[in-house]
Scaffold this active site. Structure first.
Site, mmCIF file in Angstrom:
data_model
loop_
_atom_site.group_PDB
_atom_site.id
_atom_site.type_symbol
_atom_site.label_atom_id
_atom_site.label_comp_id
_atom_site.label_asym_id
_atom_site.label_seq_id
_atom_site.Cartn_x
_atom_site.Cartn_y
_atom_site.Cartn_z
ATOM 1 N N PRO A 192 36.583 28.023 67.081
ATOM 2 C CA PRO A 192 36.045 28.124 68.332
ATOM 3 C C PRO A 192 35.380 26.814 69.425
ATOM 4 O O PRO A 192 34.545 26.446 68.076
ATOM 5 C CB PRO A 192 34.831 29.187 68.317
ATOM 6 C CG PRO A 192 35.653 29.257 66.757
ATOM 7 C CD PRO A 192 36.461 28.795 66.342
ATOM 8 N N GLU A 193 36.080 26.695 70.227
ATOM 9 C CA GLU A 193 35.090 25.834 71.366
ATOM 10 C C GLU A 193 34.324 25.915 72.328
ATOM 11 O O GLU A 193 33.878 27.300 72.455
ATOM 12 C CB GLU A 193 36.285 24.391 71.982
ATOM 13 C CG GLU A 193 36.425 23.358 70.847
ATOM 14 C CD GLU A 193 36.205 22.620 69.869
ATOM 15 O OE1 GLU A 193 35.218 22.464 70.399
ATOM 16 O OE2 GLU A 193 36.903 22.032 69.135
ATOM 17 N N ARG A 247 35.878 33.100 57.056
ATOM 18 C CA ARG A 247 36.246 31.460 56.608
ATOM 19 C C ARG A 247 34.601 31.420 55.655
ATOM 20 O O ARG A 247 33.884 30.498 54.898
ATOM 21 C CB ARG A 247 36.446 30.070 57.790
ATOM 22 C CG ARG A 247 38.205 30.477 56.857
ATOM 23 C CD ARG A 247 38.918 29.203 57.857
ATOM 24 N NE ARG A 247 38.791 28.292 57.221
ATOM 25 C CZ ARG A 247 39.164 27.513 57.385
ATOM 26 N NH1 ARG A 247 39.505 27.261 58.442
ATOM 27 N NH2 ARG A 247 39.093 26.194 56.540
#
Ligand SMILES: [Zn+2]
Length: 270
Positions: free
Chosen positions: A2-3, A109
């Protein structure tokens, strides 16, 4: 991963269901993500009203009427699921609201994080204290960049990734903005002309805004029963296009700077 645009889109999506609602349930389903969940998270948040949501760099902020702000980072794989049909294995934090919504923070993660900060002290929170201006805010100007780059011999691409100079700008967006502005990514930052910086600033904003707009349409697509907030791919002009033609007739090349790939075209980026 995600940016900034994905985080912005996520914050807007969450605001649509959380704004002015009361948190009635806070379930922490494991001890930690990248670091432990705040031990008093449920105690502080249950009964609190959400007064607003915002974003700083790649962090999402959920503000409450208790002068406490919950800060989340999506790490590598984090995403919020709105009103999921069932709680899944990696839904590590689940919020319930007075209006009956369920919001699950899913992070397979576990590189993400959740923190609780006193709202009046947000600017002093360690991850925020040293951040440069927001790329979409009024603080990012060519004058700011000229000051930050003065006498710097480092490559402009590397300095644009420095969070102390601009907050939350990721690799993809730096590559694309430099290409649009016609600036070679390996140019010494201190030697980039003011005219080039004047071209660069609006290109940084445009490439981010276009991605946020694309994410907004993705978000509407996600108005499905599972309610997931998704990430979105975009047709980049240079990013990931090594060996492909540039619109100018040149060829997109890849170099490694600071351990990360840079994509650029030496014909139209000087
Ligand atoms: Zn080109």
């Amino acid at each position: 991963m995600p940016e900034l645009p994905e985080v912005e889109t996520t914050v807007r999506g969450l605001a649509g269901v959380l704004q002015d609602d009361v948190l009635t349930g806070v379930a922490v389903n494991r001890a930690d993500l990248r670091r432990p969940f705040p031990p008093d998270l449920a105690q502080v948040l249950i009964g609190a009203r959400v007064t607003g949501l915002s974003r700083r760099a790649k962090y999402g902020l959920i503000h409450t009427d208790r002068d406490a702000t919950m800060i989340f980072h999506l790490g590598m794989s984090g995403r919020w699921r709105i009103d999921p049909t069932a709680i899944e294995k990696h839904d590590h934090l689940v919020l319930e609201t007075g209006r009956g919504h369920v919001l699950a923070l899913n992070d397979a993660r576990r590189f993400g994080s959740v923190d609780l900060v006193d709202t009046p002290l947000l600017d002093q929170w360690p991850a925020f204290a040293a951040l440069g201006p927001e790329p979409l805010g009024p603080g990012l100007t060519s004058a700011h960049l000229a000051t930050a780059f003065k006498d710097r011999v480092a490559a402009i691409k590397l300095l644009l990734l420095d969070q102390r100079i601009v907050a939350g700008l990721g690799n993809i967006y730096v590559c694309e903005a430099l290409h649009r502005a016609g600036i070679h990514p390996e140019r010494e930052a201190g030697k980039v002309s003011r005219a080039a910086l004047n071209r660069l600033v609006p290109q940084i904003r445009d490439v981010l805004e276009e991605s946020i707009a694309a994410g907004g349409s993705t978000l509407r697509d996600y108005a499905r029963p599972d309610g997931e907030l998704g990430y979105f791919a975009k047709d980049w002009r240079v990013y990931g296009r090594e060996g492909e033609p540039c619109a100018c007739g040149g060829v997109v090349e890849r170099v490694v700077q600071g351990g990360r790939s840079t994509f650029f075209c030496r014909k139209c980026q000087r």
